[in-house]
Motif scaffolding. Structure first.
Motif, PDB file in Angstrom:
ATOM      1  N   THR A  11       0.965  -1.035   0.155  1.00  0.00           N
ATOM      2  CA  THR A  11       0.118   0.172  -0.119  1.00  0.00           C
ATOM      3  C   THR A  11       0.747   1.313  -0.048  1.00  0.00           C
ATOM      4  O   THR A  11       0.655   2.092  -0.610  1.00  0.00           O
ATOM      5  N   ALA A  12       1.736   1.127   0.781  1.00  0.00           N
ATOM      6  CA  ALA A  12       2.549   2.370   0.757  1.00  0.00           C
ATOM      7  C   ALA A  12       3.505   2.824  -0.357  1.00  0.00           C
ATOM      8  O   ALA A  12       3.444   4.001  -0.899  1.00  0.00           O
ATOM      9  N   TYR A  13       3.783   1.529  -1.101  1.00  0.00           N
ATOM     10  CA  TYR A  13       4.372   1.907  -2.404  1.00  0.00           C
ATOM     11  C   TYR A  13       3.578   2.412  -3.543  1.00  0.00           C
ATOM     12  O   TYR A  13       3.902   3.384  -4.047  1.00  0.00           O
ATOM     13  N   LEU A  14       2.621   1.950  -3.567  1.00  0.00           N
ATOM     14  CA  LEU A  14       1.109   2.492  -4.409  1.00  0.00           C
ATOM     15  C   LEU A  14       0.866   3.963  -4.117  1.00  0.00           C
ATOM     16  O   LEU A  14       0.767   4.548  -5.160  1.00  0.00           O
ATOM     17  N   SER A  15       1.007   4.152  -2.799  1.00  0.00           N
ATOM     18  CA  SER A  15       0.728   5.509  -2.440  1.00  0.00           C
ATOM     19  C   SER A  15       1.668   6.429  -3.134  1.00  0.00           C
ATOM     20  O   SER A  15       1.455   7.574  -3.491  1.00  0.00           O
ATOM     21  N   GLU A  16       3.131   6.092  -2.794  1.00  0.00           N
ATOM     22  CA  GLU A  16       4.103   6.852  -3.394  1.00  0.00           C
ATOM     23  C   GLU A  16       3.988   7.104  -4.843  1.00  0.00           C
ATOM     24  O   GLU A  16       4.316   8.105  -5.396  1.00  0.00           O
ATOM     25  N   VAL A  17       3.657   5.940  -5.500  1.00  0.00           N
ATOM     26  CA  VAL A  17       3.391   5.921  -6.979  1.00  0.00           C
ATOM     27  C   VAL A  17       2.326   6.724  -7.384  1.00  0.00           C
ATOM     28  O   VAL A  17       2.513   7.794  -8.280  1.00  0.00           O
ATOM     29  N   GLU A  18       1.531   7.038  -6.540  1.00  0.00           N
ATOM     30  CA  GLU A  18       0.073   7.907  -7.001  1.00  0.00           C
ATOM     31  C   GLU A  18       0.511   9.360  -6.670  1.00  0.00           C
ATOM     32  O   GLU A  18      -0.001  10.363  -7.290  1.00  0.00           O
ATOM     33  N   ARG A  19       1.400   9.499  -5.602  1.00  0.00           N
ATOM     34  CA  ARG A  19       1.696  10.793  -5.376  1.00  0.00           C
ATOM     35  C   ARG A  19       3.054  11.353  -6.035  1.00  0.00           C
ATOM     36  O   ARG A  19       3.565  12.530  -6.212  1.00  0.00           O
ATOM     37  N   GLY A  20       3.517  10.445  -7.130  1.00  0.00           N
ATOM     38  CA  GLY A  20       4.558  10.843  -8.032  1.00  0.00           C
ATOM     39  C   GLY A  20       6.067  11.052  -7.384  1.00  0.00           C
ATOM     40  O   GLY A  20       6.917  11.667  -7.971  1.00  0.00           O
ATOM     41  N   THR A  21       6.215  10.131  -6.248  1.00  0.00           N
ATOM     42  CA  THR A  21       7.197  10.474  -5.438  1.00  0.00           C
ATOM     43  C   THR A  21       8.078   9.127  -5.935  1.00  0.00           C
ATOM     44  O   THR A  21       9.524   9.192  -5.563  1.00  0.00           O
ATOM     45  N   LYS A  22       7.624   8.248  -6.435  1.00  0.00           N
ATOM     46  CA  LYS A  22       8.381   6.935  -6.800  1.00  0.00           C
ATOM     47  C   LYS A  22       8.019   6.672  -8.458  1.00  0.00           C
ATOM     48  O   LYS A  22       6.939   6.999  -8.817  1.00  0.00           O
ATOM     49  N   GLU A  23       9.153   6.384  -8.946  1.00  0.00           N
ATOM     50  CA  GLU A  23       8.964   5.757 -10.391  1.00  0.00           C
ATOM     51  C   GLU A  23       8.540   4.490 -10.283  1.00  0.00           C
ATOM     52  O   GLU A  23       9.290   3.777  -9.697  1.00  0.00           O
ATOM     53  N   ALA A  24       7.318   3.976 -10.993  1.00  0.00           N
ATOM     54  CA  ALA A  24       6.950   2.460 -11.039  1.00  0.00           C
ATOM     55  C   ALA A  24       7.613   2.139 -12.125  1.00  0.00           C
ATOM     56  O   ALA A  24       7.772   2.546 -13.366  1.00  0.00           O
ATOM     57  N   SER A  25       8.293   0.685 -12.011  1.00  0.00           N
ATOM     58  CA  SER A  25       8.478  -0.097 -13.292  1.00  0.00           C
ATOM     59  C   SER A  25       7.411  -0.268 -14.207  1.00  0.00           C
ATOM     60  O   SER A  25       6.193  -0.125 -13.770  1.00  0.00           O
ATOM     61  N   SER A  26       7.787  -0.629 -15.506  1.00  0.00           N
ATOM     62  CA  SER A  26       6.823  -0.906 -16.329  1.00  0.00           C
ATOM     63  C   SER A  26       5.879  -2.128 -16.004  1.00  0.00           C
ATOM     64  O   SER A  26       4.649  -2.332 -16.268  1.00  0.00           O
ATOM     65  N   GLU A  27       6.432  -3.106 -15.287  1.00  0.00           N
ATOM     66  CA  GLU A  27       5.905  -4.527 -14.760  1.00  0.00           C
ATOM     67  C   GLU A  27       4.869  -3.833 -13.840  1.00  0.00           C
ATOM     68  O   GLU A  27       3.504  -4.367 -13.790  1.00  0.00           O
ATOM     69  N   LEU A  28       5.059  -2.858 -12.975  1.00  0.00           N
ATOM     70  CA  LEU A  28       4.168  -2.684 -11.879  1.00  0.00           C
ATOM     71  C   LEU A  28       3.010  -1.722 -12.550  1.00  0.00           C
ATOM     72  O   LEU A  28       2.099  -1.909 -12.185  1.00  0.00           O
ATOM     73  N   ILE A  29       3.393  -0.992 -13.538  1.00  0.00           N
ATOM     74  CA  ILE A  29       2.341   0.112 -14.110  1.00  0.00           C
ATOM     75  C   ILE A  29       1.295  -0.858 -14.966  1.00  0.00           C
ATOM     76  O   ILE A  29       0.147  -0.819 -14.704  1.00  0.00           O
ATOM     77  N   ALA A  30       1.834  -1.911 -15.261  1.00  0.00           N
ATOM     78  CA  ALA A  30       1.142  -3.124 -16.012  1.00  0.00           C
ATOM     79  C   ALA A  30       0.122  -3.747 -15.216  1.00  0.00           C
ATOM     80  O   ALA A  30      -1.037  -4.024 -15.301  1.00  0.00           O
ATOM     81  N   SER A  31       0.917  -3.928 -13.725  1.00  0.00           N
ATOM     82  CA  SER A  31      -0.001  -4.823 -12.899  1.00  0.00           C
ATOM     83  C   SER A  31      -1.135  -3.630 -12.230  1.00  0.00           C
ATOM     84  O   SER A  31      -2.279  -4.250 -11.981  1.00  0.00           O
ATOM     85  N   ILE A  32      -0.934  -2.622 -12.244  1.00  0.00           N
ATOM     86  CA  ILE A  32      -1.924  -1.576 -11.580  1.00  0.00           C
ATOM     87  C   ILE A  32      -2.972  -1.369 -12.473  1.00  0.00           C
ATOM     88  O   ILE A  32      -4.080  -1.367 -12.321  1.00  0.00           O
ATOM     89  N   CYS A  33      -2.578  -1.343 -13.639  1.00  0.00           N
ATOM     90  CA  CYS A  33      -3.718  -1.152 -14.726  1.00  0.00           C
ATOM     91  C   CYS A  33      -4.447  -2.465 -14.915  1.00  0.00           C
ATOM     92  O   CYS A  33      -5.944  -2.313 -14.700  1.00  0.00           O
ATOM     93  N   VAL A  34      -4.060  -3.544 -14.574  1.00  0.00           N
ATOM     94  CA  VAL A  34      -4.800  -4.874 -14.525  1.00  0.00           C
ATOM     95  C   VAL A  34      -5.722  -4.935 -13.260  1.00  0.00           C
ATOM     96  O   VAL A  34      -6.759  -5.178 -13.235  1.00  0.00           O
ATOM     97  N   ALA A  35      -4.987  -4.307 -12.090  1.00  0.00           N
ATOM     98  CA  ALA A  35      -5.813  -4.247 -10.812  1.00  0.00           C
ATOM     99  C   ALA A  35      -7.008  -3.337 -11.046  1.00  0.00           C
ATOM    100  O   ALA A  35      -8.178  -3.656 -10.308  1.00  0.00           O
ATOM    101  N   LEU A  36      -6.870  -2.213 -11.755  1.00  0.00           N
ATOM    102  CA  LEU A  36      -8.017  -1.244 -12.113  1.00  0.00           C
ATOM    103  C   LEU A  36      -8.954  -1.609 -13.018  1.00  0.00           C
ATOM    104  O   LEU A  36      -9.771  -1.048 -13.424  1.00  0.00           O
ATOM    105  N   GLY A  37      -8.470  -2.710 -13.926  1.00  0.00           N
ATOM    106  CA  GLY A  37      -9.474  -3.163 -14.963  1.00  0.00           C
ATOM    107  C   GLY A  37      -9.423  -2.205 -16.196  1.00  0.00           C
ATOM    108  O   GLY A  37     -10.224  -2.126 -16.805  1.00  0.00           O
TER     109      GLY A  37
END
Lengths: 110, 110
Positions: free
Chosen positions: B44-70
């Motif tokens: 949850t902490a990592y996703l929060s940082e990604v949403e706030r723009g403080t962490k660069e998400a890897s392409s794999e993680l971006i893909a996973s978040i997209c799947v999670a969001l449908g």
């Protein structure tokens, strides 16, 4: 098959599509890796890896490459979006009921 | 002022625009950080940082978040492109000749 499993199979990597969009833009301008890398203050090897999609570029680096190419980030992203759309269309699973099954004439007549 | 200096001033960070697009999508679905993070197999902490723009998400993680969001990656990218376009328009320098200079009546009459 769950949605998750389905999407893992056809996972599209942003870094690969971004790299190809950047390379295509650079080549359309007839510019060398060395030239763009120097303008963007990054090593030629690093830019090459970004273009091949083997390295994740930071947001700062992406911004620098866009400046070096003289293209707004939004235009590069629009290119990437189109690429991803095509990749998604190309890898989308075809539902079973949409598959054409050709029935040989002898079976159909039987 | 060189083009480079001009663009450094108004540099737009992809990770920030991406993070805001992901957060907006999650909130529009009425889902919690915890729920989406769990589905995307990320903390949850990592996703929060990604949403706030403080962490660069890897392409794999971006893909996973997209799947999670449908949502397909292309749709998320289209959202990000629109955001970046608006940010560019909002921060674009106004050329001097386009600035309106109001001349007080007494000066105009002088």
């Amino acid at each position: 098959m769950s949605l998750g499993a389905c999407n893992v199979v056809r996972m599209i990597m942003l870094r690969r599509e971004l790299g190809e969009a950047l390379r295509e833009e650079r080549q359309s301008q007839g510019r060398s890796l060395r030239d763009v890398a120097k303008t963007a203050s990054v090593s030629t090897a690093y830019l090459s890896e970004v273009e091949r999609g083997t390295k994740e570029a930071s947001s700062e680096l992406i911004a620098s490459i866009c400046v070096a190419l003289g293209r707004p980030l939004s235009q590069v992203l629009a290119d990437v979006t189109s690429r991803v759309e095509r990749a998604e269309a190309a890898t989308a699973p075809v539902p079973l009921h949409e598959r054409r099954i050709s029935v040989p004439a002898r079976d159909a007549a039987a």
